[in-house]
Design a protein around this motif. Structure first.
Motif, PDB file in Angstrom:
ATOM      1  N   HIS A 132     -39.715  17.285  33.633  1.00 54.11           N
ATOM      2  CA  HIS A 132     -38.722  17.301  32.561  1.00 54.11           C
ATOM      3  C   HIS A 132     -38.589  18.680  31.920  1.00 54.11           C
ATOM      4  CE1 HIS A 132     -37.839  12.993  32.277  1.00 54.11           C
ATOM      5  NE2 HIS A 132     -39.133  12.763  32.475  1.00 54.11           N
ATOM      6  N   PHE A 133     -39.561  19.577  32.157  1.00 50.05           N
ATOM      7  CA  PHE A 133     -39.615  20.835  31.426  1.00 50.05           C
ATOM      8  C   PHE A 133     -39.146  22.018  32.270  1.00 50.05           C
ATOM      9  CE2 PHE A 133     -42.794  18.030  29.556  1.00 50.05           C
ATOM     10  CZ  PHE A 133     -42.370  18.042  28.239  1.00 50.05           C
ATOM     11  N   ASP A 134     -38.487  22.961  31.590  1.00 52.71           N
ATOM     12  CA  ASP A 134     -38.126  24.215  32.232  1.00 52.71           C
ATOM     13  C   ASP A 134     -39.351  25.103  32.391  1.00 52.71           C
ATOM     14  OD1 ASP A 134     -35.082  24.081  32.398  1.00 52.71           O
ATOM     15  OD2 ASP A 134     -35.427  23.597  30.291  1.00 52.71           O
ATOM     16  N   GLN A 135     -40.291  24.986  31.479  1.00 58.63           N
ATOM     17  CA  GLN A 135     -41.539  25.740  31.573  1.00 58.63           C
ATOM     18  C   GLN A 135     -42.637  24.983  30.827  1.00 58.63           C
ATOM     19  OE1 GLN A 135     -43.293  30.254  31.444  1.00 58.63           O
ATOM     20  NE2 GLN A 135     -41.329  29.925  30.442  1.00 58.63           N
ATOM     21  N   VAL A 136     -43.869  25.081  31.337  1.00 53.86           N
ATOM     22  CA  VAL A 136     -45.044  24.480  30.714  1.00 53.86           C
ATOM     23  C   VAL A 136     -46.038  25.602  30.445  1.00 53.86           C
ATOM     24  CG1 VAL A 136     -46.974  22.880  31.032  1.00 53.86           C
ATOM     25  CG2 VAL A 136     -44.685  22.262  31.871  1.00 53.86           C
ATOM     26  N   ILE A 137     -46.452  25.746  29.182  1.00 54.36           N
ATOM     27  CA  ILE A 137     -47.311  26.862  28.788  1.00 54.36           C
ATOM     28  C   ILE A 137     -48.528  26.339  28.021  1.00 54.36           C
ATOM     29  CG2 ILE A 137     -47.476  28.953  27.378  1.00 54.36           C
ATOM     30  CD1 ILE A 137     -44.440  29.299  27.834  1.00 54.36           C
ATOM     31  N   LEU A 155     -45.797  34.252  23.049  1.00 57.09           N
ATOM     32  CA  LEU A 155     -44.973  33.220  23.680  1.00 57.09           C
ATOM     33  C   LEU A 155     -43.571  33.743  23.960  1.00 57.09           C
ATOM     34  CD1 LEU A 155     -44.503  30.257  24.566  1.00 57.09           C
ATOM     35  CD2 LEU A 155     -43.826  29.787  22.196  1.00 57.09           C
ATOM     36  N   GLN A 156     -43.007  34.468  23.007  1.00 56.51           N
ATOM     37  CA  GLN A 156     -41.636  34.931  23.165  1.00 56.51           C
ATOM     38  C   GLN A 156     -41.499  35.948  24.289  1.00 56.51           C
ATOM     39  OE1 GLN A 156     -39.581  36.315  19.552  1.00 56.51           O
ATOM     40  NE2 GLN A 156     -37.968  34.928  20.236  1.00 56.51           N
ATOM     41  N   ARG A 157     -42.575  36.666  24.577  1.00 49.73           N
ATOM     42  CA  ARG A 157     -42.513  37.624  25.684  1.00 49.73           C
ATOM     43  C   ARG A 157     -42.437  36.927  27.041  1.00 49.73           C
ATOM     44  NH1 ARG A 157     -45.454  41.026  22.102  1.00 49.73           N
ATOM     45  NH2 ARG A 157     -47.491  40.186  22.647  1.00 49.73           N
ATOM     46  N   CYS A 158     -43.077  35.751  27.158  1.00 52.02           N
ATOM     47  CA  CYS A 158     -43.033  35.042  28.450  1.00 52.02           C
ATOM     48  C   CYS A 158     -41.982  33.938  28.469  1.00 52.02           C
ATOM     49  CB  CYS A 158     -44.404  34.482  28.816  1.00 52.02           C
ATOM     50  SG  CYS A 158     -44.997  33.164  27.748  1.00 52.02           S
ATOM     51  N   GLU A 159     -41.490  33.553  27.302  1.00 53.04           N
ATOM     52  CA  GLU A 159     -40.454  32.515  27.204  1.00 53.04           C
ATOM     53  C   GLU A 159     -39.495  32.918  26.081  1.00 53.04           C
ATOM     54  OE1 GLU A 159     -37.908  29.697  27.334  1.00 53.04           O
ATOM     55  OE2 GLU A 159     -39.453  29.783  28.873  1.00 53.04           O
ATOM     56  N   PRO A 160     -38.554  33.818  26.370  1.00 48.62           N
ATOM     57  CA  PRO A 160     -37.653  34.311  25.324  1.00 48.62           C
ATOM     58  C   PRO A 160     -36.878  33.167  24.665  1.00 48.62           C
ATOM     59  CG  PRO A 160     -37.486  35.662  27.308  1.00 48.62           C
ATOM     60  CD  PRO A 160     -38.296  34.461  27.676  1.00 48.62           C
ATOM     61  N   PHE A 161     -36.844  33.179  23.335  1.00 47.82           N
ATOM     62  CA  PHE A 161     -36.088  32.174  22.596  1.00 47.82           C
ATOM     63  C   PHE A 161     -35.597  32.796  21.299  1.00 47.82           C
ATOM     64  CE2 PHE A 161     -40.541  31.729  21.354  1.00 47.82           C
ATOM     65  CZ  PHE A 161     -40.481  31.665  19.963  1.00 47.82           C
ATOM     66  N   ASP A 162     -34.497  32.292  20.816  1.00 47.74           N
ATOM     67  CA  ASP A 162     -33.955  32.698  19.526  1.00 47.74           C
ATOM     68  C   ASP A 162     -34.570  31.780  18.475  1.00 47.74           C
ATOM     69  OD1 ASP A 162     -32.487  33.138  17.222  1.00 47.74           O
ATOM     70  OD2 ASP A 162     -30.540  33.105  18.214  1.00 47.74           O
ATOM     71  N   ALA A 163     -35.435  32.326  17.636  1.00 45.47           N
ATOM     72  CA  ALA A 163     -36.169  31.504  16.664  1.00 45.47           C
ATOM     73  C   ALA A 163     -35.233  30.716  15.754  1.00 45.47           C
ATOM     74  CB  ALA A 163     -37.097  32.383  15.827  1.00 45.47           C
ATOM     75  N   LYS A 164     -34.069  31.282  15.462  1.00 47.13           N
ATOM     76  CA  LYS A 164     -33.129  30.601  14.568  1.00 47.13           C
ATOM     77  C   LYS A 164     -32.400  29.443  15.252  1.00 47.13           C
ATOM     78  CE  LYS A 164     -32.355  34.596  11.591  1.00 47.13           C
ATOM     79  NZ  LYS A 164     -33.316  34.058  10.591  1.00 47.13           N
ATOM     80  N   ARG A 165     -32.484  29.403  16.592  1.00 48.56           N
ATOM     81  CA  ARG A 165     -31.822  28.331  17.346  1.00 48.56           C
ATOM     82  C   ARG A 165     -32.838  27.525  18.160  1.00 48.56           C
ATOM     83  NH1 ARG A 165     -26.536  28.132  17.362  1.00 48.56           N
ATOM     84  NH2 ARG A 165     -26.513  26.966  19.325  1.00 48.56           N
TER      85      ARG A 165
END
Length: 219
Positions: A132-137, A155-165
């Motif tokens: 179900h997951f795009d990534q498991v960390i 985490l953001q370096r290996c799984e980029p995400f926009d914290a506000k979204r």
């Protein structure tokens, strides 16, 4: 509670959030003390008291979550002991439906857990949730637990995400506070991590009883 139009990424904890924390509570509070008592020639109550002190000493650190650490410290086959009671591993209600709907509505799903990679592997084997997951960390791969302030930048370096979204769901208030300090905008707590325990009163964060309360809409 959740504006799905404002969310691209969903970060999800595992134990107590997607999975019933009863397995882990039973394992560490009952099963490990039983086997430890048998090994050391202690009464069960003596073993529980000794282990409770050792648990508290490393609570909130990576050691607390590390199966290899406890195997060394207690001279017990922690992985083998988990398999003795792995029939207790259970998925919380409505989790599979939620994951399916979130994927259907285009959300990126990432499992972010403090669980040791061996425990993570066992639980994915038993629950078959991994697909179900795009990534498991696992936090063990990043070298620090989610409670740590620097975890989220790693985490953001290996799984980029926009914290506000980004929506993050966890049963640990300490972890949610850490995520909040980093700037993750959407935070949810779980009121009943362990189905054998009563509902918790959570005032600090929005909280749900189960995932049926936040099924995604098209975003």
């Amino acid at each position: 509670m959740i504006d799905w139009y404002a969310i691209d990424t969903v970060l999800l904890d595992m134990d107590g959030t997607l999975l019933d924390l009863h397995f882990d509570n039973h394992f560490w509070q009952e099963h490990v003390p039983l086997r430890y008592a048998q090994l050391r020639g202690l009464t069960l109550e003596q073993a529980k008291g000794e282990l409770a002190e050792r648990y508290r000493a490393v609570e909130g650190t990576l050691h607390w979550y590390c199966m290899d650490y406890w195997a060394r410290e207690l001279t017990l086959d922690i992985e083998g002991l988990k398999r003795e009671v792995d029939h207790l591993i259970a998925v919380h209600p409505h989790v599979v439906e939620f994951l399916t709907q979130a994927r259907h509505h285009g959300k990126r799903l990432v499992l972010v857990t403090n669980a040791h990679v061996k425990s993570l592997g066992l639980k994915m084997e038993r629950t078959r949730l991994a697909h179900h997951f795009d990534q498991v960390i696992s936090s063990h791969e990043l070298g620090m637990p989610k409670e740590h302030a620097e975890f989220w930048a790693h985490l953001q370096r290996c799984e980029p995400f926009d914290a506000k979204r980004t929506l993050f769901v966890d049963d640990s208030l300490a972890v949610l506070r850490s995520a909040q300090r980093y700037g993750i905008a959407w935070l949810l707590a779980i009121r009943r991590p362990d189905t054998r325990q009563p509902l918790r009163q959570v005032a600090e964060f929005p909280a749900i009883n189960d995932f049926s309360e936040i099924m995604p809409v098209r975003g």
